[in-house]
Design a protein around this motif. Structure first.
Motif: not given
Length: 512
Positions: A177-178, A217-218, A236-238, A369-370
């Motif tokens: 991640x991410x 938050x995502x 960017x996503x985790x 990060x979320x």
């Protein structure tokens, strides 16, 4: 023929190192495995003190396209926090938006003007070293060959062949991640600007600051309108499923990612003109730091010595200053005037700077990060940034202007990058940066209190200039070629003994 130095890697760091060596009268040869300069989009610009360093070499204007001295930027970003740098006086952070291929173009042109040979399509396959030099094995379109050099420098990136062949460890952290997705598209329909210059997307209540990471938050969303017909969009996503880096990114996949991160459903259409941001996906991050920057006659610079997340753009600031630090020390060793231990000070000075970038690049990812824990941490961090002293510390960290090398001189400027002073000399007005174009050490007398005979034994390697300054920060300054002050005297308090000690410590014994 024996080369002075063989540099492996013709990216910005390898080319800049070649320029530094050539300025000092050393013969470098640059090898690169690619047959031509890559047009792939990598770095999107320069951030930090490196911009002032390039100004010292007369490279700021050709790279940036902007006339005059570099100017600090009023805003930047750290871990998806806006940094309102216009609140700072002085503001230490400089930034120039310029694609990496343009930086390489300017640096290669300068290197060739200085007589540097750049050999492309030439891949290093091995080397051996002994107390007198290094024998480099290579493969090029004409077959196998060998080069002999007194030193070998690996500037060949994070997967450095030189580092691996030298047996230098590369410990660090690898995470899935991410997952980042990026593309160059038409401006999304329905997006509009607010009076504050933020962007509102249809279906999303959160305003987005252009050219800035915005955390939800995502995940994280970035929108950068480079011209009226094309914008860069990125996410960017985790915590998602493992990304398949072998499958090309589609705009539908990016659209789905934007929907998850922002809640906005955007119609993505390729930009009408070719842009640098072809759709691409990158899974995870890799943060690593070489155990040592020198193994005998083999040295590492740039990404060969350290890799990290690109957030905040610290890579070229770190790598090009590695090259400036190493270049003059390696040249001094080759030309026979280096004091004992000077070349080893390259690792001693630069490795801790790599550790700081290791630290803050990890910290920025953690802040983006979320999760509710991160949200709470961001609320606290945001309060801290409302205080100018904390904002200044973060700005200096991002700029690299918090570096202070050990010089054994108590003056406040000693160990720091020299300020760009407005000076008046016998030849007319000049900025301090304009006195350093030749890449030589500089003794600058600002008050007329420095007897030039105190440096007479070093005139073969140290330039001496007398100048007037409206508000001199010191009586005299002694600068290394990389722009750092190694000695300074207080106004009205000449220190000839301290000057001679500094000259011997950094620039060797005086000539007989």
């Amino acid at each position: 023929m024996v080369n002075d130095v063989v540099i492996v890697g013709a990216g910005p760091v390898g080319l800049f190192l070649a320029c530094e060596l050539a300025l000092a009268g050393v013969r470098p040869e640059v090898l690169d495995r690619l047959p031509a300069r890559s047009g792939a989009q990598k770095a999107n610009g320069l951030v930090g003190q490196v911009i002032r360093l390039l100004d010292h070499r007369g490279l700021h204007q050709p790279i940036s396209g902007a006339p005059g001295a570099p100017q600090p930027v009023p805003r930047f970003v750290f871990g998806a926090f806006p940094l309102e740098l216009h609140r700072l006086d002085p503001n230490p952070l400089y930034a120039v938006p310029v694609p990496q291929h343009r930086i390489e173009e300017v640096l290669e042109q300068r290197a060739r003007e200085l007589g540097v040979t750049v050999r492309r399509g030439c891949e290093v396959t091995g080397f051996t070293q002994d107390p007198s030099g290094v024998t480099v094995d290579y493969q090029d379109p004409d077959g196998e060959g060998q080069l002999h050099a007194r030193y070998l420098v690996g500037a060949d990136g994070g997967r450095s062949t030189v580092r691996k062949l030298a047996g230098i460890g590369f410990p660090g952290v690898t995470s899935p991640d991410p997952v980042s997705r990026i593309a160059h598209v038409r401006p999304p329909e329905g997006a509009r600007l607010t009076e504050d210059g933020d962007v509102l997307l249809p279906g999303c209540p959160i305003p987005f600051r252009p050219f800035t990471h915005t955390r939800t938050e995502h995940g994280v969303f970035v929108l950068a309108p480079f011209n009226p017909e094309a914008v860069m969009v990125a996410t960017m996503e985790w915590g998602g499923p493992p990304a398949d880096e072998e499958t090309p990114l589609t705009l539908d996949e990016l659209r789905a990612s934007i929907r998850r991160v922002t809640g906005a459903d955007l119609e993505l259409v390729p930009a009408p003109t070719a842009g640098p941001f072809t759709p691409r996906r990158q899974a995870g991050h890799n943060t690593r730091l070489a155990e040592r920057y020198r193994q005998g006659r083999v040295l590492l610079v740039g990404d060969a010595a350290h890799v990290h997340a690109a957030t905040g753009g610290p890579g070229l600031n770190l790598g090009l200053q590695d090259a400036a630090n190493l270049g003059w020390k390696l040249a001094a060793e080759l030309r026979g005037w280096a004091p004992p231990g000077l070349l080893d000070s390259y690792h001693r000075e630069r490795h801790p700077i790599g550790e700081r970038v290791f630290m803050h690049s990890q910290a920025q990812l953690a802040l983006m990060a979320p999760g509710p824990g991160t949200t709470a941490l961001r609320a606290l961090f945001g309060e801290l940034l409302s205080h100018e002293d904390n904002l200044g510390r973060i700005a200096a960290l991002m700029a690299g202007s918090d570096i202070r090398y050990d010089t054994d001189c108590p003056h406040p400027l000693a160990g720091r990058f020299a300020p760009d002073l407005a000076l008046s000399t016998a030849n007319g007005p000049v900025r301090l940066a304009e006195l350093t174009r030749g890449g030589r050490p500089l003794l600058l007398d600002l008050t007329g209190g420095q007897d030039p005979d105190h440096a007479a034994g070093w005139t073969d390697r140290v330039d001496a200039v007398a100048a007037d300054c409206a508000e001199p920060p010191a009586g005299a300054l002694l600068l290394r070629p990389d722009g750092y002050v190694v000695w300074a005297s207080a106004v009205g308090e000449p220190d000839p003994d301290g000057l001679r000690r500094a000259l011997r410590t950094w620039f060797g014994d005086p000539r007989a």
